[in-house]
Enzyme design. Structure first.
Site, mmCIF file in Angstrom:
data_model
loop_
_atom_site.group_PDB
_atom_site.id
_atom_site.type_symbol
_atom_site.label_atom_id
_atom_site.label_comp_id
_atom_site.label_asym_id
_atom_site.label_seq_id
_atom_site.Cartn_x
_atom_site.Cartn_y
_atom_site.Cartn_z
ATOM 1 N N TYR A 206 0.861 -1.193 0.000
ATOM 2 C CA TYR A 206 0.000 0.000 0.000
ATOM 3 C C TYR A 206 0.900 1.247 0.000
ATOM 4 O O TYR A 206 1.800 1.385 0.833
ATOM 5 C CB TYR A 206 -0.942 -0.001 1.213
ATOM 6 C CG TYR A 206 -1.709 1.303 1.289
ATOM 7 C CD1 TYR A 206 -2.678 1.603 0.337
ATOM 8 C CD2 TYR A 206 -1.418 2.259 2.251
ATOM 9 C CE1 TYR A 206 -3.348 2.824 0.360
ATOM 10 C CE2 TYR A 206 -2.079 3.477 2.288
ATOM 11 C CZ TYR A 206 -3.043 3.754 1.334
ATOM 12 O OH TYR A 206 -3.691 4.964 1.347
ATOM 13 N N GLY A 208 0.894 4.279 0.917
ATOM 14 C CA GLY A 208 1.141 5.072 2.125
ATOM 15 C C GLY A 208 2.149 4.426 3.053
ATOM 16 O O GLY A 208 2.717 5.079 3.927
ATOM 17 N N LYS A 215 4.263 9.581 2.822
ATOM 18 C CA LYS A 215 4.117 9.840 4.251
ATOM 19 C C LYS A 215 5.309 9.356 5.078
ATOM 20 O O LYS A 215 5.397 9.663 6.261
ATOM 21 C CB LYS A 215 2.821 9.191 4.747
ATOM 22 C CG LYS A 215 1.580 9.793 4.107
ATOM 23 C CD LYS A 215 1.548 11.299 4.302
ATOM 24 C CE LYS A 215 0.149 11.871 4.152
ATOM 25 N NZ LYS A 215 -0.500 11.608 2.869
ATOM 26 N N CYS A 258 -10.453 13.707 4.328
ATOM 27 C CA CYS A 258 -11.352 14.744 4.853
ATOM 28 C C CYS A 258 -11.492 15.933 3.914
ATOM 29 O O CYS A 258 -11.946 16.996 4.324
ATOM 30 C CB CYS A 258 -10.882 15.203 6.219
ATOM 31 S SG CYS A 258 -11.083 13.935 7.462
ATOM 32 N N THR A 261 -8.145 16.839 -1.406
ATOM 33 C CA THR A 261 -8.183 16.722 -2.863
ATOM 34 C C THR A 261 -9.442 17.375 -3.416
ATOM 35 O O THR A 261 -9.386 18.141 -4.382
ATOM 36 C CB THR A 261 -8.133 15.240 -3.292
ATOM 37 O OG1 THR A 261 -6.990 14.639 -2.685
ATOM 38 C CG2 THR A 261 -8.051 15.106 -4.802
ATOM 39 N N SER A 262 -10.585 17.106 -2.777
ATOM 40 C CA SER A 262 -11.828 17.657 -3.339
ATOM 41 C C SER A 262 -11.860 19.177 -3.244
ATOM 42 O O SER A 262 -12.506 19.828 -4.059
ATOM 43 C CB SER A 262 -13.066 17.010 -2.731
ATOM 44 O OG SER A 262 -12.859 16.659 -1.413
ATOM 45 N N ALA A 366 -9.838 2.909 -1.880
ATOM 46 C CA ALA A 366 -9.317 2.683 -3.233
ATOM 47 C C ALA A 366 -8.862 4.035 -3.793
ATOM 48 O O ALA A 366 -9.478 5.061 -3.489
ATOM 49 C CB ALA A 366 -10.412 2.095 -4.111
ATOM 50 N N ARG A 398 -13.279 16.085 10.274
ATOM 51 C CA ARG A 398 -14.625 15.506 10.347
ATOM 52 C C ARG A 398 -15.181 15.777 11.735
ATOM 53 O O ARG A 398 -14.844 15.091 12.691
ATOM 54 C CB ARG A 398 -14.571 13.997 10.091
ATOM 55 C CG ARG A 398 -14.472 13.675 8.637
ATOM 56 C CD ARG A 398 -14.500 12.194 8.331
ATOM 57 N NE ARG A 398 -14.145 12.066 6.934
ATOM 58 C CZ ARG A 398 -14.994 11.758 5.962
ATOM 59 N NH1 ARG A 398 -16.254 11.485 6.231
ATOM 60 N NH2 ARG A 398 -14.581 11.700 4.716
HETATM 61 P P1 GTP Z 1 -5.833 12.007 1.710
HETATM 62 O O1 GTP Z 1 -5.490 11.825 0.289
HETATM 63 O O2 GTP Z 1 -6.166 10.717 2.400
HETATM 64 O O3 GTP Z 1 -4.841 12.799 2.512
HETATM 65 O O4 GTP Z 1 -7.245 12.753 1.813
HETATM 66 P P2 GTP Z 1 -7.893 14.081 1.255
HETATM 67 O O5 GTP Z 1 -7.971 15.053 2.388
HETATM 68 O O6 GTP Z 1 -7.304 14.529 -0.014
HETATM 69 O O7 GTP Z 1 -9.342 13.543 1.026
HETATM 70 P P3 GTP Z 1 -10.362 13.708 -0.170
HETATM 71 O O8 GTP Z 1 -10.538 15.097 -0.628
HETATM 72 O O9 GTP Z 1 -10.016 12.711 -1.207
HETATM 73 O O10 GTP Z 1 -11.643 13.275 0.664
HETATM 74 C C1 GTP Z 1 -12.518 12.456 0.156
HETATM 75 C C2 GTP Z 1 -13.631 12.120 1.141
HETATM 76 O O11 GTP Z 1 -14.219 13.280 1.708
HETATM 77 C C3 GTP Z 1 -14.693 11.432 0.348
HETATM 78 O O12 GTP Z 1 -15.266 10.448 1.142
HETATM 79 C C4 GTP Z 1 -15.655 12.571 0.036
HETATM 80 O O13 GTP Z 1 -16.922 12.130 -0.235
HETATM 81 C C5 GTP Z 1 -15.571 13.376 1.321
HETATM 82 N N1 GTP Z 1 -15.915 14.798 1.138
HETATM 83 C C6 GTP Z 1 -15.188 15.738 0.505
HETATM 84 N N2 GTP Z 1 -15.816 16.919 0.549
HETATM 85 C C7 GTP Z 1 -16.955 16.741 1.237
HETATM 86 C C8 GTP Z 1 -18.028 17.598 1.623
HETATM 87 O O14 GTP Z 1 -18.047 18.788 1.350
HETATM 88 N N3 GTP Z 1 -19.043 17.031 2.326
HETATM 89 C C9 GTP Z 1 -19.031 15.715 2.676
HETATM 90 N N4 GTP Z 1 -20.055 15.256 3.391
HETATM 91 N N5 GTP Z 1 -18.049 14.875 2.305
HETATM 92 C C10 GTP Z 1 -17.022 15.375 1.618
HETATM 93 C C1 SPV Z 2 -3.208 9.782 3.477
HETATM 94 O O1 SPV Z 2 -3.490 8.715 4.027
HETATM 95 O O2 SPV Z 2 -3.177 10.858 4.103
HETATM 96 C C2 SPV Z 2 -2.893 9.834 2.031
HETATM 97 C C3 SPV Z 2 -2.701 8.602 1.318
HETATM 98 O O3 SPV Z 2 -2.746 10.903 1.492
HETATM 99 S S1 SPV Z 2 -1.230 7.793 1.832
HETATM 100 O O4 SPV Z 2 -0.518 8.638 2.754
HETATM 101 O O5 SPV Z 2 -0.419 7.560 0.656
HETATM 102 O O6 SPV Z 2 -1.628 6.570 2.443
HETATM 103 MN MN MN Z 3 -2.737 12.570 2.897
#
Ligand code: GTP
Ligand code: SPV
Ligand code: MN
Length: 599
Positions: A206, A208, A215, A258, A261-262, A366, A398
């Site tokens: 994996y 990470g 990380k 959390c 990315t989005s 995934a 969260r």
């Molecule tokens: P890592 O890559 O693990 O560090 O995470 P990240 O912080 O980049 O997470 P990412 O943006 O991929 O988060 C994705 C999760 O957050 C998914 O389960 C989305 O559905 C949820 N999510 C993102 N934005 C929102 C929002 O505005 N509302 C809710 N309810 N869920 C959200």
């Molecule tokens: C995280 O878990 O915060 C990620 C994915 O961004 S990884 O660190 O590669 O597991």
């Molecule tokens: Mn991360």
């Protein structure tokens, strides 16, 4: 025995390190990458030949599966090696000598009959003060391939620096494979050797746990940053468009899964990075660079409407590595939350899958790996050696019941203590273990802290003082829920919070002062909701979302005091800022009861 495209850079310490690894792991061959297109292509083909990846129908797409027990970061098997008698609060540690000895035992002869890949990368853009040279040694072509997608090539930098290169070292073995998947997960170990600036990992794939520069490097750079007066953060970096073509850069720390990315991928804005950031002060201002140049993003929930650009890239002939999605007949893939009909059957990380069973088609964690260059919304400053100037810093997690959707702190100090150091978040599937458990997660960096928490908070407090113009600190909460248990905000509402923060950073909108910070005025939000999302925003909705939840906020302060009181080196400012916030909340409660409504 050695082959490949490059001679080893002239650096005795580097050569010794590589020879010692080869002697220990006993590979049949050693492949040295010079970062050329041929070398990169070769590694990708190796991953297909050894079955760690398989091709998919779309050009450039491949698929990798991790073991069912290896679907996230393995915190229980990840330990920071410390001198005898020393520990780190909240982090698993192990005595260094014993840890290194165990690792040598595990790695002995582990690459017999296999190839050892040696790759050179940098964390950060070329020519920057943040071009940290790194060498990755691995017997996993999937890991080497991922690194080529996610990180800049560093062979030339190593050649240029010669013996002066102060490099980070990563040694990894996937261990024995079965159908291209790590088999001995019970013997998975990831040891972080701060003293040697090295990380050793074994019996895991994996990313990470295995891709050194992600990380694992973060633990090493947090230590370096603390010693050198900068910050190594779990943050996205993005450009937010303001009025008159203005672009203001924001960084944001949210725990894994959390919303980094989005947020960074919001339509109409620009992405610099989605996971990691280095922050430093130059000319009195905070600047940021992305140590990475690719995205290892969560695929669950990626759909055409909410994530149009990621969707487009995942459906075009870019080089993409999918992991732990459902494989369909004909070489297509499916993941949960894509908005497409759930297929009847397929193959996933656990084997054959059929609709109607208990297991989900794809794993919640995934992911996909892709270079940032594939995205049309990539900001032009990704490779700018001086980084981008930071107009605001955001913290979020969260949190179903306490903090409002967006809020500015009163000052740097207030922000560091209340928004960053007091961050709490429910655990997610990005780490192995129970999900949905509220966890103390200062700066969204708790998992990666290689220095004591108190020291880290102190570094943050000082950092702002060294900047003449410290950026405002904000918090966001995308996960606030109503009495009915439903989210109070839609996924796209964050676009409005960002526009508001952009205007605030330039002093172009007012704010309402509450006991916990500065929140938007209703009229400004109503206008932004109309402009950005074409949506009506009712005053009652504002009232519910931005209600100051006094009992919840008081309870949070009590939790923080309890935690920080047990941390011996916690700066005294923490307690002062917590106390002041409590007093403001109690004062407000006297006047208006448990619920302070801005409306
Ligand atoms: P890592 O890559 O693990 O560090 O995470 P990240 O912080 O980049 O997470 P990412 O943006 O991929 O988060 C994705 C999760 O957050 C998914 O389960 C989305 O559905 C949820 N999510 C993102 N934005 C929102 C929002 O505005 N509302 C809710 N309810 N869920 C959200
Ligand atoms: C995280 O878990 O915060 C990620 C994915 O961004 S990884 O660190 O590669 O597991
Ligand atoms: Mn991360």
């Amino acid at each position: 025995m050695a082959f490949g495209f490059g001679r080893l850079p002239e650096n005795p310490a580097l050569k010794r390190f590589i020879y010692e690894c080869a002697e220990l792991c006993e590979p049949a061959k050693v492949f040295v990458s010079d970062g050329s297109a041929e070398a990169i292509r070769f590694v990708r083909e190796e991953a297909l030949r050894n079955c760690e990846e398989q091709t998919l129908a779309a050009k450039g797409h491949t698929l990798h599966f991790d073991s069912p027990e290896d679907q996230g970061r393995a915190l229980g098997d990840t330990k920071v090696l410390m001198p005898k008698g020393k520990r780190l609060p909240f982090i698993l540690t192990k005595e260094r000598k014993a840890g290194l000895a165990e690792m040598r035992r595990l790695l002995k002869g582990i690459m017999k009959g296999r190839t050892m890949y040696v790759q050179f990368h940098t964390l950060g853009p070329a020519g920057s003060r943040f071009s940290i040279p790194c060498v990755q040694i691995t017997d996993s072509a999937y890991v080497a391939h991922s690194e080529n997608l996610l990180y800049r090539q560093g062979y030339d930098e190593f050649r240029r620096l010669g013996r002066k290169a102060k490099f980070l070292r990563f040694v990894h073995s996937a261990g024995e494979l079965e159908n291209g998947i790590s088999k001995n997960i019970r013997e998975r170990r990831i040891y972080i050797d701060l003293a040697g600036e090295a990380v050793y990992g074994v019996n895991t794939q994996y990313a990470g746990n295995s891709v050194g520069l992600k990380k694992l490097a973060l633990r090493l750079t947090i230590k370096r940053a603390s010693q050198q007066g900068w910050l190594s953060e779990h943050m996205f970096i993005m450009g937010v468009r303001g009025p008159k073509k203005r672009v203001s850069y924001f960084t944001g720390a949210f725990p894994s899964a959390c919303g980094k990315t989005s947020t960074a991928m919001l339509a109409g804005e620009r992405i610099v990075g989605d996971d990691l950031a280095y922050l430093w002060v130059a000319d009195g201002r905070v600047h940021a660079v992305n140590p990475e140049c690719g995205m290892f993003g969560i695929i669950t929930g990626v759909n055409r409407k909410d994530d149009p650009e990621i969707w487009r890239v995942l459906h075009s002939p870019a080089e993409v590595v999918f992991s732990n999605v459902l494989l369909l007949p004909g070489g297509r893939v499916f993941w949960t939350g894509s908005g497409e009909a759930i297929p009847a059957k397929g193959v996933n990380y656990a084997g054959k899958w059929q609709k109607g069973g208990r297991a989900p088609p794809s794993h919640p964690n995934a992911r996909f790996a892709v270079g940032l260059k594939a995205f049309r919304n990539l900001d032009g400053n990704l490779d700018e050696p001086g980084g981008v100037p930071v107009s605001g810093i955001i913290y979020g997690g969260r949190d179903s019941d306490t903090s409002v959707p967006v809020e500015q702190s009163f000052s740097w100090e207030h922000g560091v203590v209340m928004k960053a150091a007091s961050l709490e978040s429910e655990t997610t599937s990005a780490t192995i273990g129970a999900v949905g458990v509220r966890q103390f997660n200062p700066m969204a960096n708790l998992n990666f802290l290689s220095i004591p928490v108190g020291r880290y908070v102190k570094d943050n407090l000082e950092f702002g003082k060294t900047a003449k113009m410290a950026p405002p600190i904000f918090s966001v909460n995308y996960f606030l829920k109503g009495r009915d248990g439903k989210f109070l905000n839609g996924k796209r509402d964050k676009a409005v919070w960002l526009k508001w923060m952009e205007l605030r950073a330039h002093g172009e909108v007012g704010a309402v002062e509450t006991p916990t910070g500065l929140i938007p005025e209703y009229g400004d939000l109503r206008e932004l909701f109309r402009k950005v999302l074409g949506k009506e925003y009712a005053r009652e909705v504002y009232g519910e979302q931005f209600r100051v939840r006094i009992p919840e906020n008081l309870a949070k302060i009590a939790r923080m005091e309890k935690i920080y009181r047990r941390i011996p080196d916690a700066p005294r400012e923490i307690f002062r800022v917590l106390k002041e916030q409590r007093e403001r909340l109690l004062e407000a409660r006297k006047k208006c009861g448990d619920c302070f409504s801005p409306a």
